[in-house]
Design a protein around this motif. Structure first.
Motif, short mmCIF file in Angstrom:
data_model
loop_
_atom_site.label_atom_id
_atom_site.label_comp_id
_atom_site.label_asym_id
_atom_site.label_seq_id
_atom_site.Cartn_x
_atom_site.Cartn_y
_atom_site.Cartn_z
N GLY A 7 0.83 -1.23 -0.14
CA GLY A 7 0.01 0.02 0.10
C GLY A 7 0.99 1.26 -0.12
O GLY A 7 0.36 2.07 -0.68
N PHE A 8 1.87 1.06 0.87
CA PHE A 8 2.70 2.42 0.66
C PHE A 8 3.65 2.61 -0.46
O PHE A 8 3.55 3.51 -0.76
CB PHE A 8 3.96 2.14 2.08
CG PHE A 8 4.81 3.32 1.93
CD1 PHE A 8 4.61 4.61 2.22
CD2 PHE A 8 6.27 2.83 1.60
CE1 PHE A 8 5.65 5.50 2.54
CE2 PHE A 8 7.10 3.83 1.71
CZ PHE A 8 6.88 5.14 2.16
N MET A 9 3.98 1.31 -1.20
CA MET A 9 4.73 1.35 -2.57
C MET A 9 3.64 1.90 -3.47
O MET A 9 4.26 2.78 -4.55
CB MET A 9 5.36 0.00 -2.51
CG MET A 9 6.28 -0.15 -1.82
SD MET A 9 7.66 0.88 -1.99
CE MET A 9 8.34 0.77 -3.59
N CYS A 10 2.65 1.60 -3.65
CA CYS A 10 1.72 2.33 -4.42
C CYS A 10 1.66 3.83 -4.57
O CYS A 10 1.93 4.49 -5.46
CB CYS A 10 0.12 2.03 -4.20
SG CYS A 10 -0.18 0.06 -4.45
N PHE A 11 1.73 4.29 -3.15
CA PHE A 11 1.66 5.87 -3.16
C PHE A 11 3.13 6.47 -3.43
O PHE A 11 3.13 7.67 -4.18
CB PHE A 11 1.39 6.30 -1.79
CG PHE A 11 -0.07 6.30 -1.21
CD1 PHE A 11 -0.99 7.23 -1.75
CD2 PHE A 11 -0.53 5.10 -0.64
CE1 PHE A 11 -2.46 6.93 -1.29
CE2 PHE A 11 -1.68 4.91 0.09
CZ PHE A 11 -2.72 6.02 -0.58
N VAL A 12 4.03 5.63 -3.21
CA VAL A 12 5.42 5.81 -3.81
C VAL A 12 5.67 6.05 -5.29
O VAL A 12 5.93 7.11 -5.91
CB VAL A 12 6.74 5.21 -3.17
CG1 VAL A 12 7.91 5.30 -3.84
CG2 VAL A 12 6.83 5.19 -1.59
N TYR A 13 5.03 5.07 -5.91
CA TYR A 13 5.13 5.04 -7.44
C TYR A 13 4.13 6.09 -7.77
O TYR A 13 4.50 6.63 -9.03
CB TYR A 13 4.65 3.68 -8.03
CG TYR A 13 5.96 2.78 -7.98
CD1 TYR A 13 6.66 2.83 -9.04
CD2 TYR A 13 6.04 1.63 -7.13
CE1 TYR A 13 7.65 1.80 -9.30
CE2 TYR A 13 7.17 0.91 -7.34
CZ TYR A 13 7.92 0.86 -8.46
OH TYR A 13 9.04 0.21 -8.18
N ILE A 14 3.08 6.38 -7.43
CA ILE A 14 2.19 7.53 -7.71
C ILE A 14 2.91 8.69 -7.73
O ILE A 14 2.93 9.71 -8.67
CB ILE A 14 0.80 7.41 -6.96
CG1 ILE A 14 0.01 6.31 -7.50
CG2 ILE A 14 0.18 8.78 -7.38
CD1 ILE A 14 -1.17 6.15 -6.52
N PHE A 15 3.75 9.11 -6.60
CA PHE A 15 4.54 10.36 -6.67
C PHE A 15 5.82 10.19 -7.55
O PHE A 15 5.87 11.52 -8.12
CB PHE A 15 5.16 10.26 -5.05
CG PHE A 15 6.11 11.49 -5.02
CD1 PHE A 15 5.73 12.64 -4.67
CD2 PHE A 15 7.51 10.99 -4.98
CE1 PHE A 15 6.51 13.63 -4.48
CE2 PHE A 15 8.38 12.01 -4.52
CZ PHE A 15 8.05 13.55 -4.60
N PHE A 16 6.30 9.33 -7.90
CA PHE A 16 7.41 9.12 -8.78
C PHE A 16 6.71 9.46 -10.29
O PHE A 16 7.26 9.95 -11.04
CB PHE A 16 8.14 7.83 -8.88
CG PHE A 16 9.15 7.46 -7.67
CD1 PHE A 16 9.37 8.90 -7.02
CD2 PHE A 16 9.44 6.41 -7.26
CE1 PHE A 16 10.52 8.70 -6.09
CE2 PHE A 16 10.38 6.26 -6.23
CZ PHE A 16 10.82 7.22 -5.68
N GLY A 17 5.57 8.95 -10.49
CA GLY A 17 5.17 9.10 -11.73
C GLY A 17 4.60 10.48 -11.79
O GLY A 17 5.06 11.07 -13.16
N LEU A 18 4.05 11.23 -11.01
CA LEU A 18 3.67 12.56 -11.29
C LEU A 18 4.82 13.39 -11.42
O LEU A 18 4.89 14.25 -12.10
CB LEU A 18 2.98 12.97 -9.85
CG LEU A 18 1.40 12.35 -9.77
CD1 LEU A 18 0.63 12.80 -8.51
CD2 LEU A 18 0.68 12.59 -10.91
#
Length: 268
Positions: free
Chosen positions: A98-109
């Motif tokens: 769940g935490f890594m989902c937000f990390v990848y979303i941050f990296f993507g943006l």
């Protein structure tokens, strides 16, 4: 008391914990058959943490059933903790994915913002880097959905499709990431406008890695034999080591080419 040796430690548990004994039945003395059961589910709460050995024995009781009569028994064992069905080993993975989902979303943006700021000088490889980030985000979301559903239901049958999708996406992401690192280390877009004869080698190694990683995921999910899994993991590890050596060798050559080019420019 029963004693169990595990990791050089001795654990003991009380013998004869009966979760559903015959005293919970109302019987008819005329035909010696159970009329009804007060509850269809028996719950036993473990009071302390530790390693437990659960032994299930199903046998006929000659007081109520004739000896050697065939019968069918349906048994379902459910082990649920205070947070759900996940074990203590897998419970942290739910929060990790769940935490890594937000990390990848941050990296993507962040990557989209950088691409927008440098849109005039973009290379094709930078779009592939964005694809790796997107695959990573989908991969972590699939793994999170897998563990979340397993924690709610406790059944693997409902999440087999999600497990397969997550493993396939993971293999694609790892393959694409290694391919991009190989291409960059070879100097594509830096000292070489094209890979030329190296392109078939890169595609061949990438395809081989994808096939072997898919095989490793398949055997890891479907096989319980450690020998079979090890038989697939060893060639994959050897191939991965070869890719790392190739990357470092290519980086050395690319660095030398850059130094030579800088030396020539300074002399001019």
């Amino acid at each position: 008391m029963n004693h169990i040796n595990f990791d050089d430690k001795i654990y003991s548990c009380a013998n004869g914990v009966d979760l559903d004994d015959l005293s919970l039945y109302e019987t008819n003395k005329t035909n010696n058959k159970a009329l009804h059961q007060r509850s269809n589910h028996r719950v036993y709460t473990v009071l302390t943490d530790g390693v437990y050995l659960l032994t299930v024995t199903i046998r006929q009781d000659t007081r109520y059933v004739q000896k050697d009569n065939k019968f069918t028994a349906n048994l379902e064992i459910s082990m649920k903790g205070p947070h759900g069905y996940l074990s203590a080993t897998n419970w942290p993975l739910l929060h990790f994915y769940g935490f890594m989902c937000f990390v990848y979303i941050f990296f993507g943006l962040t990557w989209l913002v950088l691409l927008f700021m440098q849109w005039r000088d973009l290379l094709q490889i930078q779009f592939w880097i964005g694809a790796v980030i997107l695959l990573g985000m989908v991969e972590k979301a699939a793994f999170y959905a897998e563990y979340h559903e397993l924690n709610l239901t406790g059944h693997l049958d409902n999440i087999y499709g999600v497990m397969t999708m997550a493993e396939v996406i993971s293999c694609l992401k790892r393959t694409l990431a290694r391919t991009l690192v190989i291409i960059v280390s070879l100097g594509f877009g830096i000292v070489k406008p094209r890979l030329g004869p190296l392109l078939p080698k890169v595609l061949g190694v990438s395809s081989l890695y994808l096939v072997m990683s898919l095989m490793e995921s398949y055997f890891r999910l479907s096989s319980n034999m450690s020998a079979e899994i090890l038989l697939v993991e060893l060639p994959l590890a050897a191939l991965d080591s070869g890719i790392v050596c190739w990357i470092f060798a290519a980086l050395t050559q690319t660095t030398r080419a850059l130094r030579l080019r800088r030396y020539i420019i300074n002399n001019i």
